[in-house]
Design a protein around this motif. Structure first.
Motif, mmCIF file in Angstrom:
data_model
loop_
_atom_site.group_PDB
_atom_site.id
_atom_site.type_symbol
_atom_site.label_atom_id
_atom_site.label_comp_id
_atom_site.label_asym_id
_atom_site.label_seq_id
_atom_site.Cartn_x
_atom_site.Cartn_y
_atom_site.Cartn_z
ATOM 1 N N LEU A 20 0.832 -1.206 0.000
ATOM 2 C CA LEU A 20 0.000 0.000 0.000
ATOM 3 C C LEU A 20 0.869 1.260 0.000
ATOM 4 N N SER A 21 1.857 1.281 0.889
ATOM 5 C CA SER A 21 2.704 2.466 1.016
ATOM 6 C C SER A 21 3.516 2.702 -0.243
ATOM 7 N N GLY B 144 4.552 6.278 -4.181
ATOM 8 C CA GLY B 144 5.458 6.419 -5.319
ATOM 9 C C GLY B 144 6.899 6.572 -4.883
ATOM 10 N N ALA B 145 7.238 6.039 -3.703
ATOM 11 C CA ALA B 145 8.571 6.237 -3.133
ATOM 12 C C ALA B 145 9.673 5.670 -4.027
ATOM 13 N N GLN B 146 9.401 4.532 -4.660
ATOM 14 C CA GLN B 146 10.443 3.919 -5.496
ATOM 15 C C GLN B 146 10.761 4.797 -6.706
ATOM 16 N N THR C 189 -4.082 10.791 1.143
ATOM 17 C CA THR C 189 -3.144 11.806 0.652
ATOM 18 C C THR C 189 -1.755 11.225 0.436
ATOM 19 N N ALA C 190 -1.173 11.508 -0.731
ATOM 20 C CA ALA C 190 0.240 11.218 -0.977
ATOM 21 C C ALA C 190 0.988 12.549 -0.926
ATOM 22 N N ILE D 152 9.066 11.073 1.545
ATOM 23 C CA ILE D 152 7.837 10.857 0.791
ATOM 24 C C ILE D 152 6.967 9.868 1.542
ATOM 25 N N GLY D 153 5.670 10.059 1.473
ATOM 26 C CA GLY D 153 4.806 9.166 2.230
ATOM 27 C C GLY D 153 3.363 9.228 1.796
ATOM 28 N N VAL D 154 2.543 8.555 2.576
ATOM 29 C CA VAL D 154 1.121 8.498 2.303
ATOM 30 C C VAL D 154 0.374 8.533 3.634
#
Length: 1120
Positions: A60-61, A66-68, A732-733, A823-825
């Motif tokens: 999910l994260s 989109g961290a990668q 939210t991202a 970066i996170g969600v």
């Protein structure tokens, strides 16, 4: 244990049957208890759950953040960026130079004001019949019932101004504030206002030359206050304005040099009633005229001398806010008794001052004794001959209390023969004006010498302006404070030279918020910060300074908010090496291992900090700067074209830190309405080329905008792609970079979002501010890059039931790595819980062949309790929703205690030297305890007889008419009523724990013996996260054997001896460079009385006779 149950044969009869039944019951109970105690939770089952849940939340994260992709983008540019090591020594000097330049501009403005005021006075002739109408800030724009403008209340245009916190002001005109207790048409006021009209043009010119100036003002020695820009002054609910500029620290410090003061108060029987009330008010008013460069003590005398604070016996203590308030509390509890022996008190006062000078303590400048009495009746000349004559190094100021003038001659004589000043204080209303006279005397040497010393005040909070209350709730606490720069204004007329006439003080305020803008956050890094302290070691500005506390729903300044020592904030510096070096004005560097609290101290981070420090020339301030090893050591720099960067900078999902200074918008009034993003865009597009902008910061911001631009398309694609089956609960991202840039994508509309406040302007904890990086950014920086860290916001920062998942992105060049961003969600807790409960339940058809223990196992069972906790022990998921967010040790102390014993969690002690604790009503340390009912009876009898005798001795119709005795009763009632308010909050020191998970221990299980049962639990780390899954046997209550483990702070109690040592301790400080104590041309005869003062022999003998009679009567039959 094996229980065998069998019959004993027919011969046993009924007795045997009863025995067999009893044995059967015992055996059955044992088997039941054994089964209950030996419930086994299969660790392998919990491990499977943890692995499954870990995969789900990681997916999910990864997907929604989109961290990668972001990490890949930063990896792609590693070949074109350069990594620079931050030179801390060079950076701190650079920031100090900028601060010096800024403060230097303020000093030049103040000098221009002082010169103009002195010239205006030189050419002004005093006119006792002058009639002059001026703008009175209390009356402007007000009309009477007939619609006519009030006297001195003409129309005065006001307009809201961004530079002055949206307060309605008039930038073309100053106006006048006069305290309620000062007659606003007094000839002295009118002449001073008329003369100071010349300052209007200088105010405006200063503001044009330096648009960063805030309030400019002239405080007159007569009491009026001219302020620019002009404002409307609002009285309190009673229509009273208590503000008196002569009481403000900037006025007092500019008007006098540092001073050592011993306040001596008469508490003999004749001082009862209104006299004692006036005396206490006089003491408090004198205390209010002291600052952190002054030293003080307070002693009371009657038959004997007593120190108001016994711990301060024989010494002077710094007159900081903390000590001044402490003295006020103790003075309030003084009571009258006995006969006044002023000689002993004066001897003790001289000994205190002489000892301080001999030890090199105190201010080493002015020394004075303040004698507060209703009459001096002893032969006191010998004291002055022994201790003060012929040099008269100690000035003696006398305050005759009450309407009685019998002893005025003696009291005047004391002051006039010791270079002091005598005043008669007959009412409470007289106190303010009479106390201020001593400042004029102390200022004489400086005035005669014409030494214009520029002073800087300690940090203070301006509670006068109406916007302050709003700022309390909207800005970082440490940035609410300000400092003032001030300069005295003297009369240059030759005929008044020997009198040394002080006209007043000019000054301007410097908000510390504006000063700290010169230490850019992006240069200091995620955990870095800058701070300022004074020559006395007190904090001027620091991100960990908390000057406010909550009383009910209101935020209020703490009693000691501006006397917080550097050692109390940087408390890891146990040897005070950093403090000592900075106070001495040295330049250098040092390193410390620190425990840094985040989320209001609930969590702890272990950092290695490098400290850099230097002095700010021409000021009493020193600048300190912190860079954290790792994150603060390196900064990477990239470069893109303005066109490319500008395109991405204008994307709708992008914002930049509006509290940072990308471009200076406060210089030109036309720019003040621009946000920082608008200013940057207008500068880059050439629409506002005159803007002053930080080129390095803008270059990095443009680079980050280009690198992070693909995230907008990625997040949009997820939102639009129906095939991706958007998970309900992902809201939210977001991302943030070191340049203060933020991007976010709202997956859910405002009407559906649980976290409506998250990442809005009011969510100060989670956005870039002048004070700090966002909490999620700071936490991600301390967690391995690429791994997600999960948490729910703590306490009053929570915005609905939500979970934040965050990870860091890095840039590596060679062997040097820097944090590029985070970066996170943000997801709803409900979604997290749904997946957790679905994962932690085995179906009934589970294959239990090789499982040792309960199978199938389900967290829905009443027999077990399941938790998801984070690496600081806070509960994220529990069956009981009310437990969410709480520390696990509060819910189950037995399991938490076992986890700590097994090393899975470590307890870390933190300290708070700015805490506020509940205390009972204050009682002076010198007060005698009520030892028994008999003592109480004797004390009451003594009080009655003493007061009855004094009443008979002093009774007269006039005294009865003026009701001093009734005033005493009223004052006593008010004090006792105040004490009945119950517990009050006072400054204290506290210790509180934080708990940290040891990641090397992946899993554990154990049995806890709890009386007649045993509790089993299994703990398993959730892979690729900071979370732990905890499954606990729920039907074994251990609360009797194990109490809860809380994170509540505990007050650090000091015994009387240690407490006294701490209060008496004299820390290293740097004295102000200038001192003006005496001048040979000083007119010492101007001492408040007639020019020729002699001691009255007849009055002196009468006093002795009265004293002897009183003593005889009291010694014969008054109880002791």
């Amino acid at each position: 244990m094996v229980c065998r149950c069998r019959s004993g044969g027919r011969t046993a009869g009924h007795a045997g049957m009863r025995l067999a039944t009893l044995v059967w019951i015992v055996c059955s109970g044992w088997f039941f208890w054994s089964a209950h105690a030996q419930m086994k939770i299969p660790p392998e089952t919990v491990q499977q759950w943890a692995e499954s849940f870990g995969k789900q939340i990681l997916a999910l994260s990864t997907k929604y953040s989109g961290a990668q992709l972001l990490q890949k983008k930063y990896k792609d540019i590693q070949g074109v960026v350069r990594m620079e090591e931050v030179d801390g020594e060079e950076l701190v000097k650079s920031i100090a130079d900028e601060m010096e330049n800024m403060l230097g501009r303020k000093m030049k403005s103040v000098k221009r004001l002082a010169e103009s005021a002195e010239d205006a006075d030189l050419y002004h002739d005093y006119n006792a019949t002058l009639e002059f109408d001026y703008y009175n800030s209390m009356m402007i724009n007000n009309v009477d019932e007939g619609g006519n403008a009030l006297d001195m209340g003409s129309e005065f245009p006001l307009e809201e101004n961004e530079h002055f916190n949206m307060l309605p002001v008039n930038t073309l005109q100053s106006d006048i504030q006069v305290p309620t207790n000062v007659y606003n048409k007094d000839p002295g006021i009118l002449n001073g206002v008329y003369m100071s009209e010349a300052l209007n043009d200088i105010f405006i010119d200063n503001f044009q030359k330096d648009p960063t100036l805030t309030w400019q003002y002239f405080g007159s020695a007569t009491g009026f206050f001219r302020i620019y820009p002009g404002i409307q002054w609002t009285p309190d609910e009673n229509g009273v304005v208590t503000f008196d500029c002569r009481n403000r620290n900037w006025y007092i410090q500019a008007a006098t040099s540092p001073k050592d003061i011993v306040i001596v108060v008469d508490v003999s029987g004749s001082m009862k009633g209104l006299r004692l009330t006036i005396a206490k008010h006089t003491i408090n008013t004198i205390l209010d005229t002291l600052g952190e460069n002054d030293f003080v003590n307070v002693i009371a005398y009657s038959d004997y001398v007593q120190y108001v604070e016994p711990c301060f016996k024989g010494i002077l203590v710094q007159a900081d806010l903390d000590n001044r308030e402490h003295f006020k509390l103790l003075v309030e509890e003084l009571h009258v008794k006995g006969e006044g022996k002023v000689k002993k008190a004066m001897k003790e006062s001289f000994k205190i001052l002489n000892a301080a000078a001999a030890r090199g303590q105190g201010s080493l400048c002015n020394q004075a004794i303040m004698l507060i009495t209703d009459g001096a009746m002893e032969d006191f000349q010998d004291v002055f001959k022994e201790f003060n004559w012929p040099d008269r190094r100690v000035r003696v100021f006398t305050y005759l209390i009450g309407r009685e003038m019998t002893f005025a001659s003696n009291t005047k004589w004391i002051a006039c023969n010791n270079k002091g000043y005598y005043t008669h204080v007959s009412t409470l209303a007289d106190v303010q004006e009479n106390v201020m006279e001593y400042l004029h005397v102390l200022s004489r040497p400086m005035v005669i010498n014409h030494d214009h010393d520029i002073i800087w005040t300690e940090a203070y909070m301006d509670s006068v302006l109406p916007t302050t209350a709003e700022l309390f709730n909207t800005q970082a606490q440490s940035l609410l404070l300000m400092t003032s720069v001030a300069m005295p204004v003297f009369s240059k007329k030759k005929e008044t030279l020997s009198h040394g006439i002080l006209l007043g003080v000019v000054g301007t305020d410097v908000p510390l918020r504006e000063l700290m803008r010169l230490a850019p956050r992006y240069k200091l890094g995620v955990h870095g910060y800058a701070f300022l302290n004074t020559n006395n070691g007190y904090i001027l500005s620091h991100p960990d300074l908390r000057p406010l506390y909550k009383e009910g729903k209101k935020l209020k300044p703490k009693p000691n908010y501006n006397s917080v020592d550097l050692a109390e904030v940087e408390w890891e510096d146990t040897e005070e090496i950093l403090r000592t070096a900075m106070v001495k004005g040295e330049t250098g560097t040092m390193s410390l291992d620190v425990r840094a609290g985040v989320e209001k101290g609930r969590r702890v981070m272990f950092l290695k900090n490098d400290y850099f420090y230097t002095i700010i020339d021409e000021t009493p301030f020193s600048l300190g700067m912190v860079l954290t090893r790792g994150h603060g050591e390196y900064i990477f720099k990239g470069n893109v074209s303005v066109e490319e960067g500008l395109h991405d900078l204008m994307a709708p999902d992008l914002t930049i830190a509006d509290e940072w200074t990308y471009c200076e918008t406060d210089i030109d009034p036309h720019h003040r309405k621009l946000s920082q993003l608008q200013a940057v865009i207008r500068y880059l597009t050439g629409k506002e080329p005159e803007l002053e902008c930080d080129e390095d910061l803008m270059r990095q911001t443009l680079f980050d905008a280009v690198v992070t631009a693909p995230m907008e398309a990625y997040w949009t694609a997820i939102s639009l792609n129906v095939a991706s089956s958007m998970d309900d609960g992902v809201e939210t991202a977001f991302l943030g970079t070191r340049s203060g840039l933020m991007r976010l994508s709202r997956y859910a509309g405002i009407e559906k979002r649980v976290a409506k406040k998250f990442l809005t302007k009011s969510d100060k904890e989670n956005i870039f501010t002048l004070d700090h990086f966002p909490v999620w950014y700071r936490r991600a920086a301390e967690y391995p890059a690429g791994k997600f860290l999960y948490y729910i916001p703590m306490g009053d920062t929570r915005d609905g039931r939500m979970v934040i998942s965050i990870t860091a992105a890095t840039v590596t060049v060679g062997k040097k790595t820097a944090i590029a961003g985070a970066i996170g969600v943000q997801m709803t807790l409900d979604m997290f819980e749904t997946r957790f409960w679905a994962t932690t339940s085995q179906p009934n058809d589970t294959d239990c062949t090789n499982v040792e223990g309960v199978c199938p196992l389900s967290c829905n069972s009443v027999d077990i309790a399941c938790y998801l906790i984070d690496n600081n022990g806070f509960i994220i998921i529990s069956k009981e929703q009310r437990e969410t967010g709480r520390f696990f040790g509060e819910v189950d102390g037995s399991v938490m205690a076992q986890l700590i014993r097994m090393g899975m969690f470590k307890r870390v002690s933190l300290f708070d030297y700015q805490a506020m604790c509940k205390m009972g009503s204050h009682s002076a340390s010198s007060a005698r305890p009520l030892l028994s009912p008999f003592y109480g009876l004797v004390a009451a009898l003594k009080w009655f007889l003493s007061n009855f005798l004094l009443f008979l001795l002093e009774f007269n119709i006039c005294g009865l008419w003026h009701s001093e005795h009734f005033a005493d009763a009223k004052a006593s009632f008010q004090v006792s009523a105040h004490k009945k308010k119950g517990d009050i909050l006072q400054p204290c020191d506290t210790e509180y724990p934080s708990f940290v998970y040891e990641p090397s221990i992946k899993e554990t299980n154990s049995l806890i013996k709890c009386g007649r049962c045993q509790k089993m639990f299994v703990t398993q780390q959730v892979p690729d996260s900071n979370l732990l899954m905890l499954v606990v046997q729920a039907d074994c209550d251990c609360s009797r054997q194990y109490g809860p483990i809380t994170m509540e702070p505990k007050e650090v109690k000091y015994n009387a001896s240690v407490k006294c040592d701490r209060m008496r301790s004299q820390k290293v400080r740097r004295r102000p460079e200038s001192c003006h104590a005496f001048h040979p041309q000083e007119n010492a005869k101007d001492c408040g009385g007639a020019s020729e003062i002699s001691l009255s022999l007849s009055l002196f003998l009468a006093c002795l006779s009265t004293s002897a009679l009183s003593l005889c009567l009291s010694s014969d039959w008054l109880p002791r």
